[in-house]
Design a protein around this motif. Structure first.
Motif, PDB file in Angstrom:
ATOM      1  N   GLY A 145       0.563  -1.030  -0.167  1.00  0.00           N
ATOM      2  CA  GLY A 145      -0.116  -0.431  -0.522  1.00  0.00           C
ATOM      3  C   GLY A 145       1.080   1.673  -0.365  1.00  0.00           C
ATOM      4  N   ALA A 146       1.851   1.360   0.907  1.00  0.00           N
ATOM      5  CA  ALA A 146       2.400   2.698   1.333  1.00  0.00           C
ATOM      6  C   ALA A 146       3.683   2.055   2.210  1.00  0.00           C
ATOM      7  CB  ALA A 146       2.310   3.283   1.346  1.00  0.00           C
ATOM      8  N   VAL A 147       5.349   3.157   1.581  1.00  0.00           N
ATOM      9  CA  VAL A 147       5.483   2.896   3.010  1.00  0.00           C
ATOM     10  C   VAL A 147       5.846   4.125   4.193  1.00  0.00           C
ATOM     11  CG1 VAL A 147       8.203   3.936   3.079  1.00  0.00           C
ATOM     12  CG2 VAL A 147       8.136   2.667   1.536  1.00  0.00           C
ATOM     13  N   LEU A 148       6.037   3.914   5.559  1.00  0.00           N
ATOM     14  CA  LEU A 148       5.610   4.445   6.188  1.00  0.00           C
ATOM     15  C   LEU A 148       7.380   5.113   6.508  1.00  0.00           C
ATOM     16  CD1 LEU A 148       3.697   5.362   8.501  1.00  0.00           C
ATOM     17  CD2 LEU A 148       4.461   3.943  10.196  1.00  0.00           C
ATOM     18  N   SER A 149       6.634   6.455   6.924  1.00  0.00           N
ATOM     19  CA  SER A 149       7.965   7.386   6.877  1.00  0.00           C
ATOM     20  C   SER A 149       8.750   7.036   8.118  1.00  0.00           C
ATOM     21  CB  SER A 149       7.585   8.960   7.195  1.00  0.00           C
ATOM     22  OG  SER A 149       6.768   9.358   8.250  1.00  0.00           O
ATOM     23  N   ARG A 150      10.060   7.146   8.129  1.00  0.00           N
ATOM     24  CA  ARG A 150      10.796   7.220   8.319  1.00  0.00           C
ATOM     25  C   ARG A 150      10.546   6.917  10.328  1.00  0.00           C
ATOM     26  NH1 ARG A 150      15.305   3.170  10.033  1.00  0.00           N
ATOM     27  NH2 ARG A 150      15.620   3.091  12.700  1.00  0.00           N
ATOM     28  N   ALA A 151      10.219   8.807  10.175  1.00  0.00           N
ATOM     29  CA  ALA A 151       9.672   9.530  11.587  1.00  0.00           C
ATOM     30  C   ALA A 151       8.349   8.786  12.863  1.00  0.00           C
ATOM     31  CB  ALA A 151       9.796  10.944  11.286  1.00  0.00           C
ATOM     32  N   ARG A 152       7.666   8.411  11.779  1.00  0.00           N
ATOM     33  CA  ARG A 152       5.958   7.550  11.953  1.00  0.00           C
ATOM     34  C   ARG A 152       6.264   6.495  12.826  1.00  0.00           C
ATOM     35  NH1 ARG A 152       1.551   8.845   7.789  1.00  0.00           N
ATOM     36  NH2 ARG A 152       1.231  11.212   7.722  1.00  0.00           N
ATOM     37  N   PHE A 153       7.549   5.361  11.918  1.00  0.00           N
ATOM     38  CA  PHE A 153       7.467   4.686  12.416  1.00  0.00           C
ATOM     39  C   PHE A 153       8.499   4.096  13.525  1.00  0.00           C
ATOM     40  CE2 PHE A 153      10.285   0.463  12.492  1.00  0.00           C
ATOM     41  CZ  PHE A 153       8.908  -0.647  12.011  1.00  0.00           C
ATOM     42  N   ASP A 154       9.207   4.973  13.754  1.00  0.00           N
ATOM     43  CA  ASP A 154      10.584   5.463  15.272  1.00  0.00           C
ATOM     44  C   ASP A 154       9.116   5.619  16.140  1.00  0.00           C
ATOM     45  OD1 ASP A 154      12.313   4.840  13.269  1.00  0.00           O
ATOM     46  OD2 ASP A 154      13.222   6.720  13.261  1.00  0.00           O
ATOM     47  N   ALA A 155       8.398   6.412  15.890  1.00  0.00           N
ATOM     48  CA  ALA A 155       6.991   7.703  16.825  1.00  0.00           C
ATOM     49  C   ALA A 155       7.205   6.090  17.658  1.00  0.00           C
ATOM     50  CB  ALA A 155       6.379   8.909  15.932  1.00  0.00           C
ATOM     51  N   LEU A 156       6.095   5.256  16.289  1.00  0.00           N
ATOM     52  CA  LEU A 156       5.173   3.692  17.252  1.00  0.00           C
ATOM     53  C   LEU A 156       5.947   3.181  17.662  1.00  0.00           C
ATOM     54  CD1 LEU A 156       2.973   2.057  16.718  1.00  0.00           C
ATOM     55  CD2 LEU A 156       3.617   1.546  14.619  1.00  0.00           C
ATOM     56  N   SER A 157       6.945   3.159  17.038  1.00  0.00           N
ATOM     57  CA  SER A 157       8.640   1.947  17.696  1.00  0.00           C
ATOM     58  C   SER A 157       8.494   2.053  18.953  1.00  0.00           C
ATOM     59  CB  SER A 157       9.805   1.735  16.773  1.00  0.00           C
ATOM     60  OG  SER A 157       9.736   1.255  15.996  1.00  0.00           O
ATOM     61  N   LYS A 158       8.420   3.300  20.006  1.00  0.00           N
ATOM     62  CA  LYS A 158       8.853   3.947  21.071  1.00  0.00           C
ATOM     63  C   LYS A 158       7.313   4.057  21.771  1.00  0.00           C
ATOM     64  CE  LYS A 158       9.572   8.196  23.644  1.00  0.00           C
ATOM     65  NZ  LYS A 158      10.279  10.152  23.625  1.00  0.00           N
ATOM     66  N   GLN A 159       6.449   3.048  21.151  1.00  0.00           N
ATOM     67  CA  GLN A 159       5.639   3.102  22.093  1.00  0.00           C
ATOM     68  C   GLN A 159       5.273   1.795  22.118  1.00  0.00           C
ATOM     69  OE1 GLN A 159       2.889   5.231  23.137  1.00  0.00           O
ATOM     70  NE2 GLN A 159       4.874   7.075  22.780  1.00  0.00           N
ATOM     71  N   LEU A 160       6.189   1.007  20.730  1.00  0.00           N
ATOM     72  CA  LEU A 160       5.791  -0.166  21.507  1.00  0.00           C
ATOM     73  C   LEU A 160       6.813  -0.665  22.604  1.00  0.00           C
ATOM     74  CD1 LEU A 160       5.286  -1.686  18.217  1.00  0.00           C
ATOM     75  CD2 LEU A 160       3.646  -1.678  19.214  1.00  0.00           C
ATOM     76  N   ARG A 161       8.363   0.130  22.364  1.00  0.00           N
ATOM     77  CA  ARG A 161       8.541  -0.400  23.417  1.00  0.00           C
ATOM     78  C   ARG A 161       8.536   0.406  24.787  1.00  0.00           C
ATOM     79  NH1 ARG A 161      11.937   1.582  19.178  1.00  0.00           N
ATOM     80  NH2 ARG A 161      13.527   0.036  17.984  1.00  0.00           N
ATOM     81  N   MET A 162       7.847   0.660  24.772  1.00  0.00           N
ATOM     82  CA  MET A 162       7.529   1.605  25.914  1.00  0.00           C
ATOM     83  C   MET A 162       6.528   0.888  26.748  1.00  0.00           C
ATOM     84  SD  MET A 162       7.085   5.475  27.540  1.00  0.00           S
ATOM     85  CE  MET A 162       6.569   6.097  25.629  1.00  0.00           C
ATOM     86  N   HIS A 163       5.444   0.471  25.707  1.00  0.00           N
ATOM     87  CA  HIS A 163       4.268  -0.023  26.743  1.00  0.00           C
ATOM     88  C   HIS A 163       4.120  -1.582  26.014  1.00  0.00           C
ATOM     89  CE1 HIS A 163       3.276   3.906  27.719  1.00  0.00           C
ATOM     90  NE2 HIS A 163       3.036   4.584  26.275  1.00  0.00           N
ATOM     91  N   TYR A 164       5.234  -2.819  25.717  1.00  0.00           N
ATOM     92  CA  TYR A 164       4.676  -3.457  24.755  1.00  0.00           C
ATOM     93  C   TYR A 164       5.807  -4.390  24.835  1.00  0.00           C
ATOM     94  CZ  TYR A 164       0.163  -1.843  24.311  1.00  0.00           C
ATOM     95  OH  TYR A 164      -1.193  -1.204  24.453  1.00  0.00           O
ATOM     96  N   GLY A 165       6.902  -4.082  25.283  1.00  0.00           N
ATOM     97  CA  GLY A 165       8.284  -4.804  25.551  1.00  0.00           C
ATOM     98  C   GLY A 165       8.789  -4.961  24.046  1.00  0.00           C
ATOM     99  N   TRP A 166       8.743  -4.353  23.567  1.00  0.00           N
ATOM    100  CA  TRP A 166       9.561  -5.351  21.975  1.00  0.00           C
ATOM    101  C   TRP A 166      11.088  -3.890  22.384  1.00  0.00           C
ATOM    102  CZ3 TRP A 166       8.133  -6.816  16.966  1.00  0.00           C
ATOM    103  CH2 TRP A 166       5.837  -6.875  17.409  1.00  0.00           C
ATOM    104  N   GLN A 167      11.529  -4.534  21.529  1.00  0.00           N
ATOM    105  CA  GLN A 167      13.001  -4.055  21.426  1.00  0.00           C
ATOM    106  C   GLN A 167      13.040  -3.249  19.884  1.00  0.00           C
ATOM    107  OE1 GLN A 167      15.537  -7.832  22.020  1.00  0.00           O
ATOM    108  NE2 GLN A 167      13.947  -8.652  23.917  1.00  0.00           N
TER     109      GLN A 167
END
Length: 167
Positions: A145-167
């Protein structure tokens, strides 16, 4: 009469009802979880990390939004095509997070406001569900469908690491 039956079978196939036509490339819908999409636990599977490596090469890659069939929570034998953000890969299995354009998701726990983008032809705002991880077989992807911008991906990644234990 055979023509009407053929047309009805094809319509059911396109709507995801019953068995797909023999020439269909769509994954078969089955009772229980789809053979192409499985649910993973809410945190990251062991040894897997968030990854951003989009390449518009016909293969789904982390950082891309793709379309695939996703089962409904209340009835896994039913579902619909929806956008999924790919966040990881293990061989031909992708880790993805389903997306929604429903404004009812705004502020709901477990949903991250992503904003609008080219994955939605109406440019509606979208939300990503962080607490439901999908394991998608690569052959179950309908289209990129599309490529998500690096900035948006990094912002989501921060939430996943903080609240869901992703690395």
């Amino acid at each position: 009469m055979a023509i009407v039956a053929s047309i009805m079978a094809r319509m059911n196939d396109l709507l995801g009802r019953g068995r797909p036509a023999a020439d269909s490339t769509a994954p078969r819908r089955t009772r229980g979880l789809s053979k192409t999409v499985k649910l993973a636990r809410a945190g990251p599977p062991r040894g897997r990390h968030l990854l951003y490596s989009p390449h518009l090469d016909g293969r789904a890659d982390p950082g891309e939004i793709v379309w695939t069939w996703v089962p409904f929570e209340e009835d896994y034998s039913q579902g619909k095509d929806r956008p999924v953000l790919v966040v990881g890969r293990s061989g031909t299995t992708l880790l993805g997070l389903m997306m929604s354009s429903s404004a009812a998701r705004d502020g709901q726990q477990g949903w991250y406001a992503l904003g609008s983008g080219p994955w939605d032809h109406e440019e509606r705002p979208s939300w990503v569900r962080m607490d439901r991880v999908l394991r998608v077989k690569e052959h179950g992807i309908r289209r990129e469908g599309a490529v998500l911008s690096r900035a948006r991906f990094d912002a989501l990644s921060k939430q996943l690491r903080m609240h869901y234990g992703w690395q």
